[in-house]
Design a protein around this motif. Structure first.
Motif, PDB file in Angstrom:
ATOM      1  N   LYS A   1      27.858  34.421  47.199  1.00  0.00           N
ATOM      2  CA  LYS A   1      27.133  35.136  46.143  1.00  0.00           C
ATOM      3  C   LYS A   1      25.818  34.476  45.739  1.00  0.00           C
ATOM      4  O   LYS A   1      24.829  35.150  45.444  1.00  0.00           O
ATOM      5  CB  LYS A   1      28.043  35.276  44.916  1.00  0.00           C
TER       6      LYS A   1
ATOM      7  N   TYR B   1      25.400  27.519  36.988  1.00  0.00           N
ATOM      8  CA  TYR B   1      26.562  28.395  37.177  1.00  0.00           C
ATOM      9  C   TYR B   1      27.853  27.580  37.174  1.00  0.00           C
ATOM     10  O   TYR B   1      28.826  27.923  36.496  1.00  0.00           O
ATOM     11  CB  TYR B   1      26.452  29.137  38.511  1.00  0.00           C
TER      12      TYR B   1
ATOM     13  N   HIS C   1      27.387  33.914  33.592  1.00  0.00           N
ATOM     14  CA  HIS C   1      27.874  33.222  34.781  1.00  0.00           C
ATOM     15  C   HIS C   1      29.374  33.432  34.967  1.00  0.00           C
ATOM     16  O   HIS C   1      29.849  33.700  36.084  1.00  0.00           O
ATOM     17  CB  HIS C   1      27.575  31.726  34.675  1.00  0.00           C
TER      18      HIS C   1
ATOM     19  N   GLU D   1      30.208  37.018  36.035  1.00  0.00           N
ATOM     20  CA  GLU D   1      29.875  37.261  37.439  1.00  0.00           C
ATOM     21  C   GLU D   1      30.906  36.606  38.355  1.00  0.00           C
ATOM     22  O   GLU D   1      31.319  37.194  39.364  1.00  0.00           O
ATOM     23  CB  GLU D   1      28.474  36.724  37.729  1.00  0.00           C
TER      24      GLU D   1
ATOM     25  N   LYS E   1      34.088  42.837  32.939  1.00  0.00           N
ATOM     26  CA  LYS E   1      32.728  42.309  33.003  1.00  0.00           C
ATOM     27  C   LYS E   1      31.863  42.900  31.887  1.00  0.00           C
ATOM     28  O   LYS E   1      31.080  42.177  31.244  1.00  0.00           O
ATOM     29  CB  LYS E   1      32.124  42.627  34.375  1.00  0.00           C
TER      30      LYS E   1
END
Length: 447
Positions: A35, A48, A131, A134, A161
């Motif tokens: 990703k 992240y 972060h 995701e 999400k």
């Protein structure tokens, strides 16, 4: 758990989240590889992983494993999301090591019960949530994509999400950020004078370090570079034009030549920035006379190097790191803390843009005067055409700032317009106070 960086032979910096056993976390590594790796710099990936590490701490506190739960068909609930958001508001130091117990081990950390729980700024809080959302969404889908219930779980992960990223505080400023627009130009000029090698107030002792530090401060002053851009400067970035010297910002991510694990990379676009001939000549003197005296400096192309023997890889001749620049500014600030309080390595960038605002205002005023002169001569059509061709609109000003600052978006320059407006408002208010006819008097009101 800890975040670690490994430099590959290709020059790529790969960031890992290591578990308590010292091994990389499998699903986090998969997230980075699939990703993040192709579209983010190592410094961004590190942020992240710090956010994901914070989530892992929440799991330890609560005895949970969210990815296993998702695989078993249970997506984080509204209450879970609420708790995760609250957890993300706290600094890592609010999570204290749990005392050892022979009875129950619910994890290595717990939330401090004190009244004063240190929290993060708004910007960091928003980034953490983004972060984590995701990560859970992407890896959750990876884990369940082959299950018979994958379609329903994909919908549930989409809703998770959205809930995580909903109700975020608005705006970009960090909590408690200081407005440094009140720092006077004279204070910064004094700071620059203290940095001069011949200043009696210069706090550094080694003459070579004095000279190097002065060049660093002067380069910031003339270019408005970000700290990462200055640290990444190479000898080849010094322009060769004799009459129009320049320094170039070049984007070189994952450089093999850079021995630093945390590679300073240009956040903005590449560009050429004009500098004075004096600075160009002094940089060349530093390179030829002082930098070349260090053996390690001959193994890499970076301009500014260490000149003090230190442990490990921070030995003489190594390219400088962010900590050294911070120490440089803090040491000069210690000469006069009250006057230099807000001057950091990023401050010259604001100062550069303030000076740019002043020059643009001068151009605007000159255009107005020329238009007025043409109209007084009856040349009304010529006046309109001159104004149309030469007036610096807000859009044009943002374009100028983008070119000089390396912004990819014109909106990035708007913060400097706001800061300049605040400074001008402060100056106007001071002039207003000077003209007040009724002054506050001590009289008999205070004993």
């Amino acid at each position: 758990m800890r975040v670690a960086v490994q430099k590959f032979k290709s020059g790529e910096r790969y960031v890992f989240l290591l578990g308590d056993n010292g091994l990389p976390d499998f699903w986090v590594t998969h997230f980075v590889t699939q990703k993040l790796r192709m579209n983010h710099a190592a410094t961004s990936i590190e942020q992240y992983l710090k956010s994901i590490k914070h989530l892992k701490v929440w799991e330890k506190i609560n005895g949970r494993n969210l990815l296993d739960e998702i695989y078993n068909g249970s997506v984080p609930s509204r209450d879970d999301i609420k708790e995760i958001k609250e957890h993300c508001a706290y600094q890592a130091k609010a999570l204290i090591n749990r005392p050892a117990s022979n009875v129950v081990d619910m994890g290595q950390f717990y939330l401090s019960r004190g009244d004063d729980k240190p929290t993060v700024g708004k910007s960091q809080y928003i980034s953490r949530i983004a972060h984590i959302a995701e990560f859970l969404h992407f890896i959750g889908q990876e884990r369940v994509k082959h299950l018979p219930t994958a379609a329903a779980l994909f919908d549930a992960l989409d809703n998770m999400k959205k809930r995580l990223k909903s109700d975020m505080p608005k705006g970009r400023l960090k909590k408690g950020s200081l407005d440094k627009s009140g720092i006077s130009d004279d204070a910064f000029q004094d700071f620059l004078n203290v940095a001069r090698p011949d200043s009696q107030h210069n706090p550094f002792k080694n003459p070579v370090i004095k000279f190097r530090n002065y060049l660093i401060v002067q380069t910031f002053y003339e270019t408005g570079f970000r700290c990462s851009e200055l640290l990444a400067l190479r000898i080849s970035d010094i322009g060769t034009d004799i009459d129009q010297p320049t320094l170039s910002v070049v984007r070189r991510h994952d450089s093999k030549e850079d021995p630093r694990l945390k590679e300073p990379t240009a956040k903005t676009l590449g560009r050429e920035v004009a500098i004075s001939k004096e600075l160009r000549d002094l940089l060349n003197t530093y390179i030829k006379v002082h930098r070349n005296n260090t053996k390690v400096a001959k193994t890499h192309p970076f301009i500014f190097v260490s000149h003090k023997e230190k442990n490990g890889h921070y030995q003489s001749g190594q390219p400088l790191i962010q900590r050294t620049i911070n120490h440089l500014f803090n040491t000069i600030k210690s000469v006069n803390p009250e006057r230099f309080w807000g001057i950091s390595p990023h401050f010259p960038r604001h100062y550069f843009n303030d000076q740019l605002s002043a020059r643009i205002d001068e151009v605007k005023q000159a255009v107005l005067e020329e238009v007025k002169r043409l109209e007084q001569q009856g040349l009304h059509q010529a006046a309109k055409q001159y104004a149309r061709e030469n007036t610096i609109t807000e859009q044009r000003e943002l374009e100028i700032r983008a070119a000089l600052n390396g912004h990819s978006s014109l909106e990035s320059g708007r913060i400097y317009l706001t800061r300049t407006a605040k400074k001008q408002a402060h100056e106007i208010r001071q002039k207003m106070q000077a003209t007040l006819t009724h002054k506050a008097e001590r009289g008999g009101y205070v004993s």
